[in-house]
Design a protein around this motif. Structure first.
Motif, PDB file in Angstrom:
ATOM      1  N   ASN A  70       0.838  -1.197   0.000  1.00  0.00           N
ATOM      2  CA  ASN A  70       0.000   0.000   0.000  1.00  0.00           C
ATOM      3  C   ASN A  70       0.878   1.254   0.000  1.00  0.00           C
ATOM      4  N   HIS A  71       0.229   2.410  -0.047  1.00  0.00           N
ATOM      5  CA  HIS A  71       0.993   3.646  -0.160  1.00  0.00           C
ATOM      6  C   HIS A  71       1.822   3.933   1.087  1.00  0.00           C
ATOM      7  N   ARG A  72       1.353   3.530   2.239  1.00  0.00           N
ATOM      8  CA  ARG A  72       2.138   3.758   3.454  1.00  0.00           C
ATOM      9  C   ARG A  72       3.458   3.007   3.378  1.00  0.00           C
ATOM     10  N   ARG A  83       4.848   1.720   0.559  1.00  0.00           N
ATOM     11  CA  ARG A  83       5.618   2.145  -0.607  1.00  0.00           C
ATOM     12  C   ARG A  83       6.332   3.467  -0.355  1.00  0.00           C
ATOM     13  N   SER A  84       5.695   4.375   0.367  1.00  0.00           N
ATOM     14  CA  SER A  84       6.360   5.655   0.643  1.00  0.00           C
ATOM     15  C   SER A  84       7.608   5.443   1.498  1.00  0.00           C
ATOM     16  N   ALA A 143       7.594   6.177  -8.612  1.00  0.00           N
ATOM     17  CA  ALA A 143       7.566   7.050  -7.436  1.00  0.00           C
ATOM     18  C   ALA A 143       8.944   7.576  -7.046  1.00  0.00           C
ATOM     19  N   ALA A 187       5.392  12.555  -6.433  1.00  0.00           N
ATOM     20  CA  ALA A 187       4.939  11.386  -5.678  1.00  0.00           C
ATOM     21  C   ALA A 187       5.419  11.527  -4.235  1.00  0.00           C
ATOM     22  N   TYR A 188       4.524  11.345  -3.297  1.00  0.00           N
ATOM     23  CA  TYR A 188       4.843  11.466  -1.874  1.00  0.00           C
ATOM     24  C   TYR A 188       5.588  12.776  -1.597  1.00  0.00           C
TER      25      TYR A 188
END
Length: 268
Positions: A97-99, A101-102, A149, A155-156
């Motif tokens: 998820n984005h959490r 992946r960041s 990203a 991104a982020y």
């Protein structure tokens, strides 16, 4: 091709390696890592989950996170890995998820590696144990982070506020995937005992150490012996590993992906 030769050919001086659990990187790439470090390459480990669902002793399971962290630090230290990062995700619950992946993007931007070693995001149906759901999630998170990203300033955006500037990752080196994707076999003969020593540090995960060692050595020997057979016309693996006369030689297998080549156009 040896790991040192690969580093020279592909320009690898700094490596960031991601595993889902403590011991994953040692099973998948420890002999390669040991040889790279001996060749002067800097390697950093990142373990994405705490391995808290591992182990076999219910009486001491309340200390499993601390034990597995230390096992991984000790294994990495034997190989010469100077730094081990822990993301602290729950074992068995990892998602790309984005959490997550960041965090992966942040680590990539902080370390700015020439190559990222990671787990393959595709399931290997011939040995399902390689394709633990966390392994697949770890691989997917790393691949998604690698493009676009990590190189996209938008991104982020919170990462920019932390001073983590985008950069273009050149190479991905993935392990544990289907055989048909293996396109780089590295001759790790001489580093096989480093791999076994690293794995012995993960004693909480090995109820039968001798059987584990026999399996690991046998698998690496089979990879080396099978290299020429699989390098026939139309087969996925090229003859990177030379045949040996009269002695056992060992290999580790990877899917090498060039994320950004000289002719790459990034359009996000």
């Amino acid at each position: 091709m040896t790991p040192a030769e690969a580093a020279e050919r592909f320009g690898w001086r700094r490596v960031l390696a991601f595993g889902a659990h403590p011991d994953d990187l040692d099973f998948g790439a420890a002999a390669t890592v040991a040889a790279l470090i001996r060749a002067g390459v800097e390697v950093t480990y990142c373990v994405m989950t705490d391995g808290d669902a591992g182990g076999f002793d219910a009486d001491t399971h309340d200390t499993i996170i601390e034990r597995r962290h230390q096992e991984q630090r000790d294994a990495a230290a034997h190989l010469g890995v100077q730094q081990v990062e822990f993301m602290g995700e729950r074992d068995g619950y990892l998602e790309p998820n984005h959490r997550v992946r960041s965090q992966v993007v942040a680590l990539m931007r902080r370390h700015r590696p020439d190559v990222v070693i990671g787990m393959h995001p595709e399931r290997d149906w011939t040995r399902l144990q390689r394709s633990h759901p966390d392994h697949l999630a770890a691989g997917e998170a790393v691949v998604r982070a690698s493009y676009p990203a990590v190189e996209n300033a938008f991104a982020y955006p919170e990462l920019l506020e932390q001073g983590l500037e985008p950069f273009h990752l050149r190479w991905l080196l993935l392990f544990g995937g289907p055989q048909q994707h293996q396109n780089l076999l590295l001759d790790v003969t001489g580093s096989e005992q480093d791999k076994l020593t690293a794995l012995r540090h993960h004693l909480s995960q090995h109820p039968d150490v001798s059987r584990m060692e026999d399996f690991v050595l046998g698998s690496m020997a089979d990879l080396h012996r099978g290299a020429r057979a699989r390098s026939a016309p139309g087969a996925p693996v090229q003859p990177d590993v030379e045949a040996s006369q009269g002695s056992v030689r060992y290999a580790e297998a990877f899917h090498l992906v060039e994320v950004n080549a000289a002719d790459t156009i990034s359009g996000f």
